[in-house]
Design a protein around this motif. Sequence first.
Motif, short mmCIF file in Angstrom:
data_model
loop_
_atom_site.label_atom_id
_atom_site.label_comp_id
_atom_site.label_asym_id
_atom_site.label_seq_id
_atom_site.Cartn_x
_atom_site.Cartn_y
_atom_site.Cartn_z
N ARG A 136 0.80 -1.20 0.00
CA ARG A 136 0.00 0.00 0.00
C ARG A 136 0.86 1.29 0.00
O ARG A 136 1.80 1.35 -0.75
N CYS A 140 -1.44 3.80 -3.38
CA CYS A 140 -2.79 3.95 -2.84
C CYS A 140 -3.15 5.43 -2.72
O CYS A 140 -4.22 5.88 -3.13
N TRP A 143 -3.80 7.18 -6.19
CA TRP A 143 -5.18 6.95 -6.65
C TRP A 143 -6.13 7.90 -5.92
O TRP A 143 -6.96 8.56 -6.53
N HIS A 147 -8.66 10.72 -7.43
CA HIS A 147 -10.11 10.64 -7.23
C HIS A 147 -10.62 11.96 -6.62
O HIS A 147 -11.64 12.50 -7.06
N CYS A 189 2.82 -0.27 -14.28
CA CYS A 189 1.53 0.39 -14.03
C CYS A 189 1.28 1.46 -15.09
O CYS A 189 0.17 1.60 -15.60
N HIS A 192 0.12 -0.06 -18.35
CA HIS A 192 -1.28 -0.48 -18.28
C HIS A 192 -2.22 0.72 -18.35
O HIS A 192 -3.24 0.70 -19.03
N TRP A 215 -13.06 5.88 -11.60
CA TRP A 215 -13.60 4.84 -10.71
C TRP A 215 -13.59 3.48 -11.41
O TRP A 215 -13.13 2.48 -10.87
N HIS A 218 -10.06 2.17 -12.01
CA HIS A 218 -9.47 1.69 -10.76
C HIS A 218 -10.04 0.29 -10.42
O HIS A 218 -9.31 -0.59 -9.99
N ASN A 219 -11.33 0.11 -10.64
CA ASN A 219 -11.92 -1.21 -10.38
C ASN A 219 -11.35 -2.29 -11.30
O ASN A 219 -11.18 -3.44 -10.88
N ASN A 222 -8.19 -3.19 -9.69
CA ASN A 222 -8.45 -4.00 -8.49
C ASN A 222 -8.74 -5.45 -8.86
O ASN A 222 -8.22 -6.39 -8.23
N ARG A 224 -7.91 -7.07 -11.59
CA ARG A 224 -6.71 -7.72 -12.14
C ARG A 224 -5.73 -8.11 -11.04
O ARG A 224 -5.10 -9.17 -11.11
N LEU A 225 -5.63 -7.28 -9.99
CA LEU A 225 -4.60 -7.51 -8.96
C LEU A 225 -5.09 -8.32 -7.76
O LEU A 225 -4.30 -8.66 -6.88
N LYS A 237 -8.07 -6.38 -2.30
CA LYS A 237 -8.55 -5.69 -3.51
C LYS A 237 -9.84 -6.34 -3.98
O LYS A 237 -9.93 -7.55 -4.10
N TRP A 240 -15.07 -1.84 -5.82
CA TRP A 240 -15.27 -0.81 -4.78
C TRP A 240 -16.27 0.22 -5.29
O TRP A 240 -16.21 0.55 -6.47
N TYR A 272 -15.30 11.47 -1.83
CA TYR A 272 -14.09 12.23 -2.14
C TYR A 272 -14.32 13.75 -2.10
O TYR A 272 -13.45 14.52 -2.48
P1 FAD Z 1 -5.61 0.87 -4.05
O1 FAD Z 1 -6.07 0.10 -5.24
O2 FAD Z 1 -4.37 1.65 -4.21
O3 FAD Z 1 -6.81 1.83 -3.63
C1 FAD Z 1 -6.64 2.89 -2.68
C2 FAD Z 1 -7.96 3.23 -2.07
O4 FAD Z 1 -8.82 3.79 -3.04
C3 FAD Z 1 -8.73 2.02 -1.51
O5 FAD Z 1 -8.30 1.72 -0.21
C4 FAD Z 1 -10.17 2.54 -1.54
O6 FAD Z 1 -10.43 3.36 -0.42
C5 FAD Z 1 -10.18 3.43 -2.78
N1 FAD Z 1 -10.68 2.74 -3.98
C6 FAD Z 1 -10.51 1.44 -4.33
N2 FAD Z 1 -11.08 1.21 -5.51
C7 FAD Z 1 -11.61 2.37 -5.93
C8 FAD Z 1 -12.34 2.75 -7.09
N3 FAD Z 1 -12.66 1.89 -8.05
N4 FAD Z 1 -12.72 4.04 -7.20
C9 FAD Z 1 -12.45 4.94 -6.24
N5 FAD Z 1 -11.77 4.63 -5.11
C10 FAD Z 1 -11.35 3.36 -4.96
N6 FAD Z 1 -0.16 -2.20 -9.53
C11 FAD Z 1 0.16 -3.29 -10.27
O7 FAD Z 1 0.65 -4.28 -9.72
N7 FAD Z 1 -0.09 -3.32 -11.62
C12 FAD Z 1 -0.62 -2.24 -12.28
O8 FAD Z 1 -0.82 -2.27 -13.50
C13 FAD Z 1 -0.94 -1.07 -11.52
N8 FAD Z 1 -1.43 0.04 -12.13
C14 FAD Z 1 -1.62 1.19 -11.39
C15 FAD Z 1 -2.02 2.36 -12.05
C16 FAD Z 1 -2.16 3.53 -11.34
C17 FAD Z 1 -2.59 4.79 -12.06
C18 FAD Z 1 -1.89 3.57 -9.93
C19 FAD Z 1 -2.01 4.87 -9.17
C20 FAD Z 1 -1.50 2.41 -9.28
C21 FAD Z 1 -1.35 1.22 -9.99
N9 FAD Z 1 -0.94 0.03 -9.37
C22 FAD Z 1 -0.69 -1.09 -10.11
C23 FAD Z 1 -0.89 -0.02 -7.91
C24 FAD Z 1 -2.17 -0.66 -7.37
O9 FAD Z 1 -3.32 -0.24 -8.11
C25 FAD Z 1 -2.45 -0.25 -5.91
O10 FAD Z 1 -2.44 1.16 -5.80
C26 FAD Z 1 -1.45 -0.80 -4.92
O11 FAD Z 1 -1.30 -2.20 -5.10
C27 FAD Z 1 -1.95 -0.53 -3.47
O12 FAD Z 1 -3.23 -1.11 -3.34
P2 FAD Z 1 -4.24 -0.81 -2.18
O13 FAD Z 1 -4.74 -2.11 -1.68
O14 FAD Z 1 -3.64 0.11 -1.20
O15 FAD Z 1 -5.51 -0.08 -2.84
#
Ligand code: FAD
Length: 283
Positions: A136, A140, A143, A147, A189, A192, A215, A218-219, A222, A224-225, A237, A240, A272
């Motif tokens: 995280r 995180c 994103w 948002h 990232c 992608h 949104w 981001h989903n 989520n 995919r990961l 993940k 959301w 947000y």
């Molecule tokens: P995150 O996915 O970072 O989400 C952070 C917070 O946002 C969540 O806790 C929730 O409160 C909120 N949230 C969740 N989903 C949504 C939604 N749909 N809309 C609005 N709010 C939401 N990692 C890879 O391994 N491969 C990739 O290709 C990749 N691409 C990325 C692209 C971008 C632009 C970014 C910023 C990050 C990318 N990452 C990628 C990193 C990955 O998406 C996560 O940010 C990281 O793994 C941390 O995940 P997390 O569990 O903290 O939640």
Amino acid sequence: RTSEPWRDFDRSQVYTADLESALHYLLRVELAVHGTLDGAELKVFKDFVTLVAKVTAESRTSIRLEVDLLGLLYPVGGSVVKLMETLSDWLLSLPLQQIPYQAILDLVDNKMKISGVFLGAELRWVGCQGSRPGLRGYPCSLWMLFHVLTVQHDATPTALDGSGLEGEAAPVLQVMRRYIRTFFGCKECGRHFEQAAAASMDQVTTQEDEVLWLWNQHNRVNTRLAGSLSDDPVSPKAPWPSPALCPACHEESNGVHVWSHANVLAFLRRHYGASNLNPRYSL
Ligand code: FAD
């Protein structure tokens, strides 16, 4: 964060400490690998700083103003917003085609202390805390920052007037796309995100679409990961917002789950929006 105590937080809120830490990390770590910013890179950075400064300043609910040592008026609070505004003014006032990263760091570290504006030297993840190191944190918070920017731009569409960004159909997404492509440390990232942007970002023409496009994208990430190494078991993940966070976002059509886009939009605006930003743990 092994030695740091766990910070209790509420998943239905957004913590300013995460947004501040995002900017702190971005300015001090992510940018630091670029010895000098010039040409297209410098433009991408300037646009990002302008976007954050304009959109967050414009959408503040506070109308109280204070006068700092430079004699400028700022809404009270939000030292990071002040920092971005100062940085933005400084970058725009410089006719230079190149800026050494050291000069930006110097401004962030030293010059702005004079006006009581500074970014604390600490990263403080709250809603972005990982249950162990390496999970995280920065991605995180990045994103979350974007948002917030899509939602606050939707709330104050005139915020970007005069900034040079107002002519773009989806300015927040376009600035994000260019930032991610140019600076985001996770290159995979970036690839992608660029693919997704190339496929559908040009269909986004309204502020509402900007909020929903991000949104939805981001989903997709989520999904995919989910179950991958970056999945934190304490914050798994998943699509959301969950039914617990937003029951009205979820509907059923012929036995199949569908999103209620109208309710998702209303939820995102609230979640947000400026009034859901929690200053607890803030720097
Ligand atoms: P995150 O996915 O970072 O989400 C952070 C917070 O946002 C969540 O806790 C929730 O409160 C909120 N949230 C969740 N989903 C949504 C939604 N749909 N809309 C609005 N709010 C939401 N990692 C890879 O391994 N491969 C990739 O290709 C990749 N691409 C990325 C692209 C971008 C632009 C970014 C910023 C990050 C990318 N990452 C990628 C990193 C990955 O998406 C996560 O940010 C990281 O793994 C941390 O995940 P997390 O569990 O903290 O939640």
